[in-house]
Enzyme design. Sequence first.
Site, short mmCIF file in Angstrom:
data_model
loop_
_atom_site.label_atom_id
_atom_site.label_comp_id
_atom_site.label_asym_id
_atom_site.label_seq_id
_atom_site.Cartn_x
_atom_site.Cartn_y
_atom_site.Cartn_z
N CYS A 299 27.20 -32.84 0.82
CA CYS A 299 26.70 -34.00 1.57
C CYS A 299 27.80 -35.05 1.68
O CYS A 299 27.92 -35.72 2.72
CB CYS A 299 25.46 -34.60 0.91
SG CYS A 299 23.96 -33.64 1.22
N ASP B 285 37.47 -23.58 2.54
CA ASP B 285 37.17 -23.62 1.10
C ASP B 285 38.39 -24.15 0.36
O ASP B 285 39.53 -23.79 0.67
CB ASP B 285 36.79 -22.22 0.61
CG ASP B 285 36.09 -22.26 -0.73
OD1 ASP B 285 34.89 -21.95 -0.80
OD2 ASP B 285 36.78 -22.60 -1.74
N HIS C 168 20.68 -31.50 3.91
CA HIS C 168 20.72 -30.94 2.56
C HIS C 168 19.57 -29.96 2.37
O HIS C 168 18.41 -30.36 2.24
CB HIS C 168 20.64 -32.05 1.50
CG HIS C 168 20.78 -31.51 0.11
ND1 HIS C 168 22.01 -31.28 -0.48
CD2 HIS C 168 19.85 -31.08 -0.77
CE1 HIS C 168 21.82 -30.76 -1.69
NE2 HIS C 168 20.52 -30.63 -1.89
N ASN D 137 25.59 -17.27 -1.63
CA ASN D 137 25.12 -17.15 -3.01
C ASN D 137 23.92 -18.08 -3.19
O ASN D 137 23.99 -19.26 -2.83
CB ASN D 137 26.23 -17.55 -3.98
CG ASN D 137 27.46 -16.66 -3.84
OD1 ASN D 137 27.34 -15.46 -3.66
ND2 ASN D 137 28.64 -17.25 -3.89
N GLY E 20 25.01 -16.63 -8.37
CA GLY E 20 26.33 -17.22 -8.58
C GLY E 20 26.58 -18.48 -7.80
O GLY E 20 27.74 -18.88 -7.59
N HIS F 177 24.06 -26.78 -2.15
CA HIS F 177 23.83 -27.14 -0.75
C HIS F 177 24.10 -25.85 0.01
O HIS F 177 25.22 -25.30 -0.09
CB HIS F 177 24.77 -28.28 -0.34
CG HIS F 177 24.62 -28.78 1.07
ND1 HIS F 177 24.48 -30.13 1.38
CD2 HIS F 177 24.62 -28.13 2.25
CE1 HIS F 177 24.38 -30.28 2.70
NE2 HIS F 177 24.47 -29.06 3.25
N HIS G 267 25.24 -22.83 1.92
CA HIS G 267 26.51 -22.60 2.60
C HIS G 267 26.74 -21.10 2.77
O HIS G 267 26.27 -20.29 1.97
CB HIS G 267 27.68 -23.24 1.85
CG HIS G 267 27.76 -22.86 0.40
ND1 HIS G 267 26.98 -23.42 -0.57
CD2 HIS G 267 28.55 -21.95 -0.24
CE1 HIS G 267 27.27 -22.89 -1.74
NE2 HIS G 267 28.21 -21.99 -1.58
P1 5GP Z 1 29.29 -21.01 -4.34
O1 5GP Z 1 29.80 -20.42 -5.62
O2 5GP Z 1 28.33 -22.14 -4.60
O3 5GP Z 1 28.76 -20.00 -3.38
O4 5GP Z 1 30.56 -21.57 -3.61
C1 5GP Z 1 30.97 -22.88 -3.62
C2 5GP Z 1 32.32 -22.93 -2.94
O5 5GP Z 1 32.61 -24.28 -2.67
C3 5GP Z 1 33.45 -22.36 -3.80
O6 5GP Z 1 34.10 -21.30 -3.09
C4 5GP Z 1 34.38 -23.58 -4.00
O7 5GP Z 1 35.75 -23.23 -3.97
C5 5GP Z 1 33.99 -24.49 -2.85
N1 5GP Z 1 34.16 -25.91 -3.13
C6 5GP Z 1 33.72 -26.58 -4.23
N2 5GP Z 1 34.02 -27.88 -4.14
C7 5GP Z 1 34.66 -28.05 -2.94
C8 5GP Z 1 35.22 -29.19 -2.29
O8 5GP Z 1 35.19 -30.33 -2.78
N3 5GP Z 1 35.80 -28.97 -1.08
C9 5GP Z 1 35.85 -27.73 -0.50
N4 5GP Z 1 36.45 -27.64 0.69
N5 5GP Z 1 35.32 -26.64 -1.09
C10 5GP Z 1 34.74 -26.80 -2.30
ZN ZN Z 2 23.94 -31.67 0.07
#
Ligand code: 5GP
Ligand code: ZN
Length: 114
Positions: free
Chosen positions: A7, A30, A46, A87, A93, A98, A100
């Site tokens: 967010c 990422d 969100h 995920n 995992g 949020h 994605h």
């Molecule tokens: P999840 O494990 O929740 O599916 O993936 C979260 C993803 O968000 C991870 O691949 C991580 O590298 C990415 N991520 C986490 N914090 C940030 C951020 O502040 N900026 C960006 N661009 N990516 C983020």
């Molecule tokens: Zn959010």
Amino acid sequence: MVDCIFCKIVAKEIPSQIVYEDDSIMAFNDINPVAPIHVLVIPKKHILNINYLTEQDEQVIGKIFSTIKTIAAEMGVGDTGFRVVSNSGSDGGQEVDHLHFHLIGGKALGKKIG
Ligand code: 5GP
Ligand code: ZN
């Protein structure tokens, strides 16, 4: 208001490398890429994860997938292939709560998904 990194990215309170943005969705690189192409595509609204989707969200989910197709083509992997992952929850995992979709590509990814 939930304390949510994505967010804050939507609100531009945290900087990101934006790949695409419109009124309802955003795509950005990422911060910790696992492949040459690693883009996160999110609804601006969100939503915690897939488990929290409602009928009202069907349009935005459709837009997310059309945009994934467009970004993959623009980044040159539409025809060669790519992977989309979302995920959900602790066993899934999920680290950022949020919704994605990871668009991953730019190399041969192999078969392993779990
Ligand atoms: P999840 O494990 O929740 O599916 O993936 C979260 C993803 O968000 C991870 O691949 C991580 O590298 C990415 N991520 C986490 N914090 C940030 C951020 O502040 N900026 C960006 N661009 N990516 C983020
Ligand atoms: Zn959010």
